[in-house]
Design a protein around this motif. Structure first.
Motif, PDB file in Angstrom:
ATOM      1  N   ALA A 264      61.766 -15.291  16.013  1.00 29.49           N
ATOM      2  CA  ALA A 264      60.390 -14.791  16.053  1.00 29.49           C
ATOM      3  C   ALA A 264      60.357 -13.262  16.034  1.00 29.49           C
ATOM      4  CB  ALA A 264      59.681 -15.319  17.306  1.00 29.49           C
ATOM      5  N   ILE A 265      61.268 -12.619  16.767  1.00 30.47           N
ATOM      6  CA  ILE A 265      61.328 -11.148  16.750  1.00 30.47           C
ATOM      7  C   ILE A 265      61.644 -10.648  15.347  1.00 30.47           C
ATOM      8  CG2 ILE A 265      62.641  -9.151  17.576  1.00 30.47           C
ATOM      9  CD1 ILE A 265      62.933 -10.581  20.250  1.00 30.47           C
ATOM     10  N   TYR A 266      62.573 -11.313  14.679  1.00 31.77           N
ATOM     11  CA  TYR A 266      62.904 -10.900  13.317  1.00 31.77           C
ATOM     12  C   TYR A 266      61.708 -11.041  12.380  1.00 31.77           C
ATOM     13  CZ  TYR A 266      64.769 -11.101   8.594  1.00 31.77           C
ATOM     14  OH  TYR A 266      64.963 -10.887   7.253  1.00 31.77           O
ATOM     15  N   LEU A 267      61.041 -12.194  12.434  1.00 37.74           N
ATOM     16  CA  LEU A 267      59.914 -12.425  11.527  1.00 37.74           C
ATOM     17  C   LEU A 267      58.747 -11.489  11.822  1.00 37.74           C
ATOM     18  CD1 LEU A 267      59.886 -16.336  11.387  1.00 37.74           C
ATOM     19  CD2 LEU A 267      60.574 -14.761   9.564  1.00 37.74           C
TER      20      LEU A 267
ATOM     21  N   ARG B 279      58.581 -18.810   6.601  1.00 36.28           N
ATOM     22  CA  ARG B 279      57.403 -19.202   7.377  1.00 36.28           C
ATOM     23  C   ARG B 279      56.857 -20.547   6.906  1.00 36.28           C
ATOM     24  NH1 ARG B 279      56.123 -13.437   7.264  1.00 36.28           N
ATOM     25  NH2 ARG B 279      56.316 -12.636   9.400  1.00 36.28           N
ATOM     26  N   TYR B 280      56.855 -20.764   5.606  1.00 43.13           N
ATOM     27  CA  TYR B 280      56.374 -22.041   5.083  1.00 43.13           C
ATOM     28  C   TYR B 280      57.274 -23.188   5.543  1.00 43.13           C
ATOM     29  CZ  TYR B 280      55.182 -25.741   1.791  1.00 43.13           C
ATOM     30  OH  TYR B 280      54.827 -26.943   1.228  1.00 43.13           O
ATOM     31  N   SER B 281      58.584 -22.952   5.565  1.00 42.43           N
ATOM     32  CA  SER B 281      59.527 -23.978   6.007  1.00 42.43           C
ATOM     33  C   SER B 281      59.333 -24.298   7.485  1.00 42.43           C
ATOM     34  CB  SER B 281      60.966 -23.511   5.756  1.00 42.43           C
ATOM     35  OG  SER B 281      61.185 -23.253   4.380  1.00 42.43           O
TER      36      SER B 281
ATOM     37  N   VAL C 220      59.205 -20.817  17.454  1.00 38.42           N
ATOM     38  CA  VAL C 220      59.192 -19.636  16.581  1.00 38.42           C
ATOM     39  C   VAL C 220      57.768 -19.207  16.282  1.00 38.42           C
ATOM     40  CG1 VAL C 220      59.761 -18.799  14.265  1.00 38.42           C
ATOM     41  CG2 VAL C 220      61.453 -20.089  15.567  1.00 38.42           C
ATOM     42  N   ARG C 221      56.911 -20.152  15.939  1.00 33.49           N
ATOM     43  CA  ARG C 221      55.532 -19.805  15.596  1.00 33.49           C
ATOM     44  C   ARG C 221      54.773 -19.278  16.803  1.00 33.49           C
ATOM     45  NH1 ARG C 221      54.141 -18.113  11.354  1.00 33.49           N
ATOM     46  NH2 ARG C 221      52.010 -18.871  11.562  1.00 33.49           N
ATOM     47  N   SER C 222      54.943 -19.902  17.955  1.00 29.16           N
ATOM     48  CA  SER C 222      54.197 -19.471  19.142  1.00 29.16           C
ATOM     49  C   SER C 222      54.661 -18.095  19.605  1.00 29.16           C
ATOM     50  CB  SER C 222      54.355 -20.491  20.270  1.00 29.16           C
ATOM     51  OG  SER C 222      55.712 -20.644  20.635  1.00 29.16           O
ATOM     52  N   VAL C 223      55.966 -17.835  19.598  1.00 34.21           N
ATOM     53  CA  VAL C 223      56.468 -16.529  20.021  1.00 34.21           C
ATOM     54  C   VAL C 223      56.077 -15.451  19.009  1.00 34.21           C
ATOM     55  CG1 VAL C 223      58.543 -15.182  20.506  1.00 34.21           C
ATOM     56  CG2 VAL C 223      58.354 -17.521  21.349  1.00 34.21           C
TER      57      VAL C 223
END
Length: 283
Positions: free
Chosen positions: A88-91, A105-107, A153-156
């Motif tokens: 999540a930090i990377y994205l 993100r789509y995956s 990942v999405r929530s963070v």
């Protein structure tokens, strides 16, 4: 047709939202109250400290199920938390805005919608058979990591993106590096949202049964390590409710499961508050 006045529309909207909220809370309280009322009367020291014996009568207790559940939570969160927060930090902070990032993100969003039993079959094929972990807590934990990672990942990432850009710019203007800004400014501000995501993942791990049924094996024996097989409380509730005549013990196991989730949530929030205070104090 005469249109409703804005004030009347607002009153109707507020009435609807309050009614929906009250109904949702009442339903939740009814479920919790029913399970606790029926289940607490069955709970005893013998029920908590003896292992299940099997059979249609559902004899025995849930000691091995409690231990297996705690093992599963510990192994799952030890693997899931750094992976999910790091991704999540990377994205949110480092990933460039290109097609590859959009594909990631789509995956993640696509995997979040896959049924848990599909992850269970994947875990059975890869972790149980191909990697020879056999039916074990480790195989179940790795399967849960695959299941819960997209959600974490999405929530963070959303929690990190909710931090105002002005805080980032102020830290950089004072001479902080990008990593220092992430650690001492962004993470403390986003910590409440991160903790919420972690708590929901803990709840998901505790409540999951479908994918664990085919990766942990459902053994009622006492696990001695993360390579042992086991039966979580949620899987044990399924066994008691579907394969025995011990519905009272199924409700008691459900009550213990609720209490365990509440205790874990309380401990997690307490630790997060201490960590948040420490991170802000060290900024």
């Amino acid at each position: 047709m005469k249109r409703l006045s804005p004030k009347l529309t607002q009153k109707l909207a507020w009435s609807f939202t309050w009614t929906a909220g009250i109904i949702a809370v009442l339903v939740l309280l009814f479920i919790i109250g029913y399970v606790l009322t029926k289940g607490l009367s069955v709970i005893s020291p013998a029920f908590l400290f003896t292992a299940p014996e099997g059979g249609l009568s559902g004899e025995g207790g849930i000691s091995s199920c409690i231990v297996a559940t705690l093992w599963l939570i510990a192994v799952t969160m030890a693997i899931l938390t750094p992976l999910g927060i790091g991704a999540a930090i990377y994205l949110a902070e480092y990933a460039p805005d290109n097609r590859f990032t959009h594909l990631i993100r789509y995956s993640v969003e696509l995997l979040a919608g896959v049924p848990s039993i599909v992850f269970g079959l994947f875990g059975f094929a890869i972790f149980v058979l191909a990697l020879h972990f056999n039916y074990s807590i480790l195989a179940g934990a790795l399967t849960l990591v695959c299941l819960l990672l997209p959600f974490l990942v999405r929530s963070v990432e959303e929690a990190i993106r909710a931090v105002p850009r002005s805080q980032r710019e102020a830290a950089l203007a004072l001479g902080a590096t990008k990593w220092q800004t992430v650690v001492h400014v962004i993470m403390p501000a986003a910590l409440p949202g991160i903790v919420t995501g972690v708590i929901l993942c803990v709840g998901g791990a505790v409540a999951e049964s479908a994918c664990l049924y085919v990766t942990m094996g459902g053994s009622a024996g006492m696990p001695t390590s993360f390579l042992s097989g086991g039966r979580t409380l949620a899987v044990h509730v399924f066994y008691l409710a579907m394969e025995t005549n011990a519905l009272d013990k199924a409700l008691a196991t459900g009550a213990v499961l609720m209490i365990l989730i509440l205790v874990i949530n309380f401990i997690t929030r307490w630790l997060s508050q201490r960590l948040q205070a420490k991170m802000r104090g060290g900024a």
